[in-house]
Design a protein around this motif. Structure first.
Motif, short mmCIF file in Angstrom:
data_model
loop_
_atom_site.label_atom_id
_atom_site.label_comp_id
_atom_site.label_asym_id
_atom_site.label_seq_id
_atom_site.Cartn_x
_atom_site.Cartn_y
_atom_site.Cartn_z
N PHE A 60 37.68 41.39 71.19
CA PHE A 60 37.29 42.78 71.37
C PHE A 60 36.53 43.29 70.14
O PHE A 60 35.55 44.03 70.28
N GLY A 61 36.96 42.89 68.95
CA GLY A 61 36.27 43.30 67.73
C GLY A 61 34.85 42.75 67.67
O GLY A 61 33.90 43.47 67.35
N VAL A 62 34.69 41.46 67.99
CA VAL A 62 33.36 40.85 67.98
C VAL A 62 32.48 41.50 69.04
O VAL A 62 31.30 41.82 68.79
N TRP A 63 33.04 41.74 70.23
CA TRP A 63 32.27 42.38 71.31
C TRP A 63 31.82 43.77 70.90
O TRP A 63 30.68 44.15 71.14
N THR A 64 32.69 44.53 70.24
CA THR A 64 32.35 45.89 69.79
C THR A 64 31.21 45.85 68.80
O THR A 64 30.25 46.63 68.90
N VAL A 65 31.27 44.96 67.82
CA VAL A 65 30.23 44.88 66.80
C VAL A 65 28.90 44.46 67.42
O VAL A 65 27.84 44.96 67.04
N ARG A 66 28.93 43.57 68.40
CA ARG A 66 27.68 43.09 69.01
C ARG A 66 27.08 44.06 70.01
O ARG A 66 25.89 43.97 70.30
N THR A 67 27.89 44.97 70.57
CA THR A 67 27.37 45.83 71.63
C THR A 67 27.35 47.31 71.30
O THR A 67 26.76 48.08 72.05
N THR A 68 27.96 47.73 70.22
CA THR A 68 28.08 49.15 69.91
C THR A 68 27.58 49.42 68.51
O THR A 68 27.89 48.69 67.58
N GLY A 69 26.83 50.50 68.36
CA GLY A 69 26.40 50.91 67.04
C GLY A 69 27.57 51.54 66.29
O GLY A 69 28.41 52.20 66.88
N GLY A 70 27.64 51.31 65.00
CA GLY A 70 28.72 51.86 64.19
C GLY A 70 28.38 51.76 62.72
O GLY A 70 27.21 51.59 62.36
N PRO A 71 29.39 51.84 61.84
CA PRO A 71 29.13 51.75 60.40
C PRO A 71 28.49 50.43 59.99
O PRO A 71 27.89 50.34 58.92
N TRP A 72 28.60 49.41 60.80
CA TRP A 72 28.03 48.10 60.51
C TRP A 72 26.58 48.01 60.91
O TRP A 72 25.93 47.00 60.70
N GLY A 73 26.03 49.07 61.52
CA GLY A 73 24.64 49.08 61.97
C GLY A 73 24.57 49.19 63.48
O GLY A 73 25.58 49.38 64.16
N SER A 74 23.38 49.11 63.99
CA SER A 74 23.16 49.21 65.44
C SER A 74 22.57 47.91 65.95
O SER A 74 21.53 47.47 65.45
N PRO A 75 23.21 47.29 66.94
CA PRO A 75 22.66 46.04 67.47
C PRO A 75 21.42 46.29 68.32
O PRO A 75 21.26 47.36 68.89
N GLY A 76 20.58 45.31 68.38
CA GLY A 76 19.40 45.39 69.23
C GLY A 76 18.16 45.82 68.48
O GLY A 76 18.20 46.19 67.31
N ARG A 77 17.02 45.74 69.18
CA ARG A 77 15.74 46.12 68.60
C ARG A 77 15.50 47.61 68.78
O ARG A 77 15.77 48.16 69.85
N ALA A 78 14.96 48.23 67.76
CA ALA A 78 14.59 49.65 67.84
C ALA A 78 13.26 49.76 68.57
O ALA A 78 12.42 48.87 68.49
N GLY A 79 13.09 50.85 69.29
CA GLY A 79 11.84 51.08 69.99
C GLY A 79 11.88 52.39 70.75
O GLY A 79 12.74 53.24 70.52
N THR A 80 10.94 52.53 71.68
CA THR A 80 10.89 53.74 72.51
C THR A 80 10.91 53.37 73.98
O THR A 80 10.40 52.33 74.39
N LEU A 81 11.54 54.24 74.75
CA LEU A 81 11.56 54.11 76.20
C LEU A 81 10.59 55.15 76.74
O LEU A 81 10.78 56.36 76.51
N THR A 82 9.55 54.70 77.41
CA THR A 82 8.61 55.62 78.04
C THR A 82 9.16 55.92 79.43
O THR A 82 9.28 55.03 80.27
#
Length: 180
Positions: A45-67
């Motif tokens: 659950f801890g690993v899943w949270t860090v990989r899928t949820t933004g938090g104090p450890w940063g935000s997973p995924g690529r930043a960008g814009t949704l048109t």
């Protein structure tokens, strides 16, 4: 009726005040196994949270814009606040191929016009983007800590009963009764 020195233990049913009985070995083994499973679940659950949820450890995924191509408001259930789901094309910051057919759930309900841009993050191989800054990690951290706590309690009880010690012992003392 007091128990004599050569009288066998009756499992605590008629034990003298202040006596202690241990947790049976079978219950201890189940508690130990359950604690190990809870500890493994907490790790996952801890690993899943860090990989899928933004938090104090940063935000997973690529930043960008949704048109935005279109938005809709799904009907909330119960006492849930209304949310909005928008779909469109994700364009990563710093270049790269745009990703069509991406959706994002937004807590703010307003009229998003087609062509407007929303700052989001998109996880690898996902079609659902999210807005950074959500507080979802707080509830996940609470669940993680609860899992770890109950795992440690179960492991402590299980280890104590398997070693023959008394860490998982249950007191048979009744408050307010005299022994005499």
């Amino acid at each position: 009726m007091s128990r004599g020195p050569d009288r066998p233990d009756d499992g605590g049913r008629g034990a003298a005040p202040g006596s202690v009985r241990t947790v049976p070995r079978a219950v201890g083994a189940v508690a130990l196994a359950g604690g190990v499973v809870l500890l493994a679940a907490a790790g996952w659950f801890g690993v899943w949270t860090v990989r899928t949820t933004g938090g104090p450890w940063g935000s997973p995924g690529r930043a960008g814009t949704l048109t935005v191509a279109r938005c809709r408001i799904p009907h909330p259930s119960g006492g849930d606040a209304p949310t909005m789901t928008c779909a469109g094309t994700f364009a990563p910051d710093g270049g790269g191929s745009p990703v069509p057919g991406v959706t994002a759930r937004l807590d703010s309900v307003r009229a998003w016009a087609p062509g407007e841009r929303i700052r989001v993050r998109l996880r690898p191989n996902a079609r659902t983007a999210y807005r950074p800054g959500s507080r979802d990690w707080i509830s996940n951290a609470f669940v993680f800590l609860l899992l770890v706590f109950f795992a440690l309690v179960a492991i402590h009880v299980g280890r104590g009963s398997l070693r023959g010690r008394r860490p998982g012992a249950v007191s048979e003392r009744r408050e307010g009764r005299s022994s005499g």
